[in-house]
Design an enzyme around this catalytic site. Structure first.
Site, short mmCIF file in Angstrom:
data_model
loop_
_atom_site.label_atom_id
_atom_site.label_comp_id
_atom_site.label_asym_id
_atom_site.label_seq_id
_atom_site.Cartn_x
_atom_site.Cartn_y
_atom_site.Cartn_z
N PHE A 106 -3.64 -14.37 26.19
CA PHE A 106 -4.25 -14.99 27.24
C PHE A 106 -5.39 -16.01 27.28
O PHE A 106 -5.57 -16.63 27.83
CB PHE A 106 -4.41 -14.03 28.69
CG PHE A 106 -5.81 -13.22 28.67
CD1 PHE A 106 -6.72 -13.93 28.98
CD2 PHE A 106 -5.70 -12.24 27.80
CE1 PHE A 106 -7.74 -13.21 28.98
CE2 PHE A 106 -6.83 -11.46 27.48
CZ PHE A 106 -8.02 -11.95 28.61
N LYS A 107 -6.17 -15.70 26.23
CA LYS A 107 -7.62 -16.27 25.99
C LYS A 107 -7.16 -17.68 25.72
O LYS A 107 -8.24 -18.43 25.76
CB LYS A 107 -8.20 -15.72 24.87
CG LYS A 107 -8.85 -13.94 25.21
CD LYS A 107 -9.69 -13.60 24.22
CE LYS A 107 -10.46 -12.14 24.61
NZ LYS A 107 -9.42 -11.11 24.56
N ASP A 108 -6.00 -18.18 25.41
CA ASP A 108 -5.84 -19.58 25.24
C ASP A 108 -6.07 -20.33 26.43
O ASP A 108 -6.59 -21.31 26.12
CB ASP A 108 -4.16 -19.79 24.69
CG ASP A 108 -4.08 -19.19 23.17
OD1 ASP A 108 -4.76 -19.49 22.56
OD2 ASP A 108 -2.87 -19.03 23.07
#
Ligand SMILES: *Cc1c(COP(=O)(O)O)cnc(C)c1O
Length: 437
Positions: A106-108
């Site tokens: 999710f950090k993308d």
């Protein structure tokens, strides 16, 4: 919009300063002065909008005063070039898959958004092309890959990823050491804390800061954490599209609490989420806070859900501030859960055997907290924060599987590793940076 510090001792900042500086002068975290609620018409129509359009509406509420709207739309559209689908796992539990981006976690979303916003601010003010901004990031694995890929090829910004030699998995390592271009991987002969100490010393070194413009892409940056609100709205839209209208409980596997904090902002903006569950691994500082009202940060312990191995969650300050330091109010909206490695493994096996769905160790905490905590009239969504293949060895050991590595990940693994060896002494790191243009 002005941003104030959670420590209350620093002057307010505009968005550009908050993004470029990351942390306020008093070491507090920046918070937007106001959180706008979105109009009823938006929620009435949300299920007819695309993910990008939903996100653009949300982004406008946060950043519309400070960023040209056409540019903001480009930033949002360019950030969200992948989907975040909601997938049914059991009758009333759904997985919000946040792992379809370039590094499968999710950090993308936050990293890509921040890279584009930083480029916007620097391009608009920079007169010559000769002074790039240098992003320093220390990583134990996942953050480095998201930041490196988010900033890859972004003009005028160079990224240095510091990671501990031999301490990150080969799959993680290849995601930031094979990129080249404006990404430099620095392999530090030490542990993660040494990497973090080098970065901190660099920010404090006057001579170095005169030589080059340094900034951080840490998860405390408002440009990294606020965009995470986008996919909460999109999850709601997907549930509504499917005619699912029971009270919605969202469960967030949490480490530094940036992700859940973005969800709390979404609720504050009017998104109909009934309540949240923060799912922890054995690092149970927040869980204990909910039980006792006492916040007692301490060193982290290692678990199989290692991206949540955080003993002093930095975004606790934001959650606390958002609720005016009111313990009762926090407990009204958020409950907690904490699981041992054995419980995480059991849950992964149970979900796999019952439904065929493969949870990664982080998502498994989220699933379990819903399975244990959901009332009969509610429906639950847990955030599946990473693709199980990112933790292939652990997942295969527990499930006795040989899960497929997605093509995106395989492509990284084919690349050639390039890194700069470094000791953990600041003088060596500084000497290296002083030689950079
Ligand atoms: C970073 C991370 C988390 C924790 O998110 P926070 O925003 O720090 O709470 C959970 N799962 C995975 C896979 C992560 O990479």
């Amino acid at each position: 919009m002005e941003y104030y510090s959670t420590n209350g001792q620093a002057p307010v900042a505009d968005l550009k300063k908050a993004v470029v500086k990351g942390l306020a002068e008093d070491k507090g975290l920046y918070m937007p002065q106001t959180i706008k609620t979105l109009p009823k018409a938006f929620f009435d129509e949300i299920h007819n909008l695309s993910f990008q359009d939903i996100a653009y509406n949300v982004a406008s509420a946060f950043f519309g005063e400070d960023v040209d709207l056409d540019a903001l739309q480009d930033i949002v559209y360019d950030t969200l070039s992948f989907d975040c689908p909601v997938v049914k796992v059991t009758d009333n539990i759904y997985s919000l898959e946040l792992f379809h981006g370039p590094t499968l976690a999710f950090k993308d979303v936050g990293a890509r958004f921040m890279a584009r916003l930083l480029r916007y601010f620097t391009q608009n003010t920079r007169k010559t092309k000769s002074h790039p901004i240098n992003v320093l990031v220390a990583t134990s694995g996942d953050t480095g890959s998201a930041v490196a890929n988010g900033f890859l090829g972004v003009d005028g910004i160079h990224v240095y990823v510091l990671y501990p030699k031999g301490k990150v998995s080969p799959i993680q390592e290849c995601q930031f050491t094979t990129l080249g271009k404006n990404i430099t991987a620095i392999e530090v002969d030490g542990v993660f804390d040494d990497c973090q100490a080098l970065v901190k010393s660099a920010f404090m070194d006057e001579e170095l800061n005169q030589h080059m413009k340094l900034t951080s892409a840490n998860s405390i940056n408002v440009a990294r954490f606020l965009p995470q609100a986008f996919y909460y709205f999109n999850a709601y839209a997907q549930m509504k599209r499917q005619g699912l209208d029971r009270p919605l409980v969202v469960c967030v596997p949490s480490g530094n609490f940036g992700n859940i904090c973005a969800g709390l902002f979404a609720k504050r903006m009017g998104l109909p989420i009934e309540r949240f569950i923060a799912a922890n691994n054995a690092n149970s500082v927040f869980y204990e806070y909910l039980q006792t009202g006492k916040y007692n940060p301490r060193p982290s312990i290692q678990t199989i859900a290692n991206a949540m191995d955080v003993g002093a969650p930095s975004n606790f300050a934001r959650v606390y501030d958002l609720y005016n330091k009111d313990y009762e109010a926090i407990c009204q909206d958020i409950s907690g859960a904490t699981y041992s490695d054995a419980q995480i493994a059991d849950t992964m096996r149970e979900v796999y055997q019952k439904t065929g769905y493969v949870c990664d160790p982080h998502g498994a905490c989220g699933y379990r907290a819903l399975a244990e905590g959901l009332r009969a009239d509610e429906m639950g969504v847990f955030l599946e924060t990473a693709h199980p293949a990112k933790f292939k060895t652990t997942v295969d050991d527990i499930l006795r599987t040989d899960i497929e590595i997605p093509a995106k990940l395989q492509a990284f693994m084919k690349g050639t590793k390039q890194s700069v060896p470094m000791t953990k002494e600041f003088d060596d790191f500084k000497a290296y940076l002083m030689q950079q243009p």
